[in-house]
Design a protein around this motif. Sequence first.
Motif, short mmCIF file in Angstrom:
data_model
loop_
_atom_site.label_atom_id
_atom_site.label_comp_id
_atom_site.label_asym_id
_atom_site.label_seq_id
_atom_site.Cartn_x
_atom_site.Cartn_y
_atom_site.Cartn_z
N ALA B 552 4.63 65.95 119.60
CA ALA B 552 4.13 66.31 120.94
C ALA B 552 2.94 65.43 121.31
O ALA B 552 2.80 65.02 122.47
CB ALA B 552 3.74 67.78 120.95
N LYS B 553 2.09 65.13 120.34
CA LYS B 553 0.96 64.23 120.62
C LYS B 553 1.47 62.86 121.04
O LYS B 553 0.97 62.25 121.99
CB LYS B 553 0.08 64.10 119.39
N LEU B 554 2.43 62.36 120.29
CA LEU B 554 2.95 61.04 120.57
C LEU B 554 3.62 60.97 121.94
O LEU B 554 3.51 59.97 122.66
CB LEU B 554 3.94 60.62 119.48
N TRP B 555 4.31 62.05 122.29
CA TRP B 555 5.03 62.06 123.57
C TRP B 555 4.18 62.64 124.70
O TRP B 555 4.64 62.77 125.82
CB TRP B 555 6.33 62.87 123.42
N GLU B 556 2.97 63.06 124.33
CA GLU B 556 2.04 63.62 125.32
C GLU B 556 2.70 64.76 126.08
O GLU B 556 2.75 64.79 127.32
CB GLU B 556 1.53 62.52 126.25
N CYS B 557 3.25 65.67 125.31
CA CYS B 557 3.90 66.84 125.89
C CYS B 557 3.44 68.09 125.13
O CYS B 557 2.65 68.00 124.19
CB CYS B 557 5.43 66.71 125.81
N GLU B 558 3.91 69.24 125.57
CA GLU B 558 3.57 70.49 124.88
C GLU B 558 4.40 70.61 123.59
O GLU B 558 5.52 70.08 123.50
CB GLU B 558 3.86 71.68 125.79
N ASP B 559 3.83 71.35 122.61
CA ASP B 559 4.53 71.52 121.34
C ASP B 559 5.92 72.11 121.53
O ASP B 559 6.88 71.71 120.85
CB ASP B 559 3.74 72.44 120.40
N ASP B 560 6.02 73.06 122.45
CA ASP B 560 7.31 73.73 122.58
C ASP B 560 8.35 72.88 123.30
O ASP B 560 9.48 73.30 123.46
CB ASP B 560 7.15 75.09 123.27
N GLN B 561 7.95 71.70 123.70
CA GLN B 561 8.95 70.77 124.26
C GLN B 561 9.58 69.90 123.18
O GLN B 561 10.46 69.10 123.47
CB GLN B 561 8.29 69.87 125.32
N VAL B 562 9.12 70.08 121.97
CA VAL B 562 9.69 69.32 120.85
C VAL B 562 10.65 70.23 120.08
O VAL B 562 10.28 71.31 119.62
CB VAL B 562 8.60 68.80 119.89
N GLU B 563 11.86 69.77 120.00
CA GLU B 563 12.89 70.53 119.27
C GLU B 563 13.19 69.83 117.95
O GLU B 563 13.05 68.60 117.85
CB GLU B 563 14.16 70.61 120.12
N PHE B 564 13.59 70.63 116.99
CA PHE B 564 13.96 70.03 115.70
C PHE B 564 15.31 70.59 115.29
O PHE B 564 15.52 71.80 115.24
CB PHE B 564 12.92 70.37 114.63
N ASP B 565 16.21 69.68 115.01
CA ASP B 565 17.53 70.12 114.56
C ASP B 565 18.17 69.00 113.76
O ASP B 565 18.11 67.83 114.15
CB ASP B 565 18.42 70.46 115.78
N ASP B 566 18.74 69.38 112.64
CA ASP B 566 19.52 68.44 111.84
C ASP B 566 18.72 67.19 111.48
O ASP B 566 19.23 66.07 111.48
CB ASP B 566 20.79 68.05 112.60
N GLY B 567 17.45 67.40 111.20
CA GLY B 567 16.61 66.31 110.73
C GLY B 567 16.02 65.45 111.83
O GLY B 567 15.35 64.45 111.55
N ILE B 568 16.24 65.79 113.09
CA ILE B 568 15.78 64.97 114.22
C ILE B 568 14.82 65.78 115.09
O ILE B 568 15.12 66.92 115.47
CB ILE B 568 16.96 64.48 115.09
N PHE B 569 13.67 65.18 115.42
CA PHE B 569 12.75 65.75 116.40
C PHE B 569 13.11 65.16 117.76
O PHE B 569 13.19 63.93 117.91
CB PHE B 569 11.30 65.40 116.04
N ARG B 570 13.32 66.02 118.77
CA ARG B 570 13.75 65.54 120.10
C ARG B 570 12.83 66.12 121.17
O ARG B 570 12.36 67.26 121.04
CB ARG B 570 15.18 65.99 120.40
N HIS B 571 12.65 65.34 122.22
CA HIS B 571 11.94 65.83 123.40
C HIS B 571 12.97 66.58 124.25
O HIS B 571 14.01 66.02 124.62
CB HIS B 571 11.35 64.65 124.18
N SER B 572 12.65 67.84 124.57
CA SER B 572 13.65 68.65 125.28
C SER B 572 13.92 68.15 126.69
O SER B 572 14.97 68.43 127.27
CB SER B 572 13.20 70.11 125.32
N GLY B 573 12.97 67.39 127.23
CA GLY B 573 13.16 66.92 128.60
C GLY B 573 13.51 65.46 128.71
O GLY B 573 13.64 64.93 129.82
N ASP B 574 13.64 64.78 127.58
CA ASP B 574 13.92 63.34 127.64
C ASP B 574 14.76 62.97 126.42
O ASP B 574 14.25 62.80 125.31
CB ASP B 574 12.60 62.55 127.64
#
Lengths: 88, 758
Positions: B552-574
């Motif tokens: 979230a820091k790296l993407w300058e977004c809120e923590d809850d906009q970062v999803e984690f699934d199957d070993g991958i962290f993803r931005h929920s909006g991008d």
Amino acid sequence: MPMVWVPSLMQKLTDGQAHVEVEGETVRQVIENLDAAFPGFKARVCDENDRLRHDVAVAVDGEVSSEGMRRKVKPDSEVNFLPALAGG
Amino acid sequence: MVDKNGNYKVIGTRPIRHDGTEKVTGQAIYGGDTRFPGMLYGHVLRSPHAHARVKSIDTSKAEALEGVRAVVTGADFPPTTADDMIDLGEGPTSLKSMRGNVLALDKVFYKGHAVAGVAAINAHIADEAIALIEVEYEVLPPVLDVRQAMEDNATLLHENMTTTAFGEDTGKKSNVSLHLNHVLGDPDAAFASAAVVVEREFTTATVHQGYIEPQNATAMWKTDGHLTVWTSTQGAFTTQKQLGAVLDHPISKTKVVPQEIGGGFGGKIPVYLEPVAALLSRKTNKPVKLIMTRADVFEGTGPTPGSYVRVKLGANKDGKLVAGEAYMAFESGGYPGSPMPCGVMCVFGCYEIPNGRIDGFDVVVNKPRSFAYRAPCSTQVALATETVMDEIAEQLGLDRLQFRLDNIAAEGTRRVDGMVYPRIGARETLEAIRDSEHWQAALTGDNQGRGISIGYWFNVGLKSAVTASVNKDGTVNLVEGSTDIGGSRTSIAMQFAEVVGLAAEDINPQVGDTSSIGYTDVTGGSRTTYATGWAAYEAAHDVIRQMRERAAKLWECEDDQVEFDDGIFRHSGDAAKKYNFKELANELDETGGPVVGNGTVDPASGVGGSFAANIADVEVDLETGKVGIARFTVVQDAGKAIHPSYVEGQMQGGSVQGIGWALNEEYFYTDDGNMANSTFLDYRIPTALDLPMIEPIIVEVPNPGHPFGVRGVGEANIAPPPAAIANAIYQAVGVRLRELPMRPERVVAALQAQAAGG
């Protein structure tokens, strides 16, 4: 009310009853209420520090935990007093 | 609760164990490898008598020997004024008994009982000094058999010991320290209604865990009061606790470093040498190292108890069990505290028995203080129950496997001790026996027979801690508090890897000492992969939580906009923004520094017991009585096998130990209480040359109380082998053996009695 299964070696305290219903929201309250109804019960399962005896375990709904006297008990819970066990 | 519905990438695979290379190349550090500058070498003087009062100990000649630096006896312990108790993490024990078992206080209770310790500049001088210690004994008659010890006029080992019965002191002076009793329903009426009732008596010999590495300990007691002990143990924190209690020394000043362990099986939970080494180090201000000989291990450490068990079962004409009754007496050795309560729990644990009565007795005898051995006391009682089950099936004309299936315990079954089973896999375990190729196959030789049996172990949860440090390259250092006896480093690391989406090889698991990881209970009770694995699961989720914050820091977004699934962290909006674990780990320096995850557990629910079953094919030599194992299958419910190879290894190892217990192994005592076979030449553990490949079949009935469905698999597998073999011998040659070990002359005697019409 929670149902307590009374160990067979303690049933002379409960007039031979193997199961006793007693109020209580924690193991401590169950034991206190048991002792009020059947004097001497608490002394058999608790030590002088108001903790479960070292050789006694209590299971609530089939699960033994380390929470001891603080363990929560539900109105439909079953409470068993068992010997403490170990493994290898 | 079971995570991911069983679709795993790491769990269920068979990676090479992390410690494998070090162990096969001899680089792993065991207790025997410990070396320090100026280190002294110790030896322990042991009692030549099985039962004696210690009238005096004169150490002056030993202390005067050149090169001797210190001598200690039980008098060096703090005063033991009351029968204080200490909880070792797997159950309570008496402090006075513990101190007395480490170094005798006023009596010796078994041959080999430690009496004094010596530290010298080399092992030879220490050995010489031991011989110069003069002990005056008042020899007393030994009590060597559990039934003899229970007689009213038996010699009392502890003159003031009385029998307690679930919190009540009966006031009766006796060698019986504890009586337990459970009653369910109305067993007397149920037996009266039964179509068939069979009651039989069984005896089993004292046997040892037989770990390859003997007990060892090196202690350094610094002048500032800090004590460090390097040792082979099943639990560093348990050892720390025992040392604190035995020496009356604060645990904050007691550090225990667990070294690699060459087997334990329950025998390396209690302390023996550690306090002696500590006392010697305190006296000398030098590191002191002690190692047992094999004879010391046999005679001075805790084997599993010999037993007398009587089991009665009743069934109706339709083949349903209606009642069971068990009486069991276990030898606790020189001090009270055998694992008898476990036998009480397990004796009818495999079946639905609506009416039952169980009595258990803990009895002191002049043998080493008994301790746990892999599903303690379950093997002895399984021999009894499973033999009687076979006899009832035969009398009713029923198929022995179907008879067991018709009575098998299931979710909702209430045991005689009152406990109700959650989801268990007993039925599936027996069904795997039924469906196995082995069960369908024909026997292949003369005088062969096939036996079956099933055993139960309840498993424990207890406390565990894991710490995970993420490295810049995306690997993870995992520190856990469980001594690794059977591959648990890897099974714990795999659970961590599964959560974070790494390979098992990306995790570097290490066993911590008492100063480097949170409190963790012993490796025992089949708990390590279950509970410490669960702590690793929690630590992994803690790491993921922190890593999401970094993303979230790296993407300058809120923590809850970062999803984690199957070993991958993803931005929920991008959708274009994503990191795998290693990529994100590489960015930690610029987002706040290290990520360290923690996981602690003390499972209050969902421990989940395990069942194991056997098919044993034996071949009996009618002339010599030797019983050979022609084929052997073990089935066990693992819940979910994290690393199937290690599960199979546990199943095979437990089976081999059970086979040895059945056929070969025993403490062979002379009338005066001396063990006559305290070497591996004379105490016969089966080897690869004695056995066929043990064929494992893993059953997976997920434990709903664990994130991955794990059930501990370390112990239940030792319960069924003696019963399966006894039943197989009966099928082969028509004689029932009810005494362990079933050594050749007992088989011959049974055959001769059969021939004589007995």
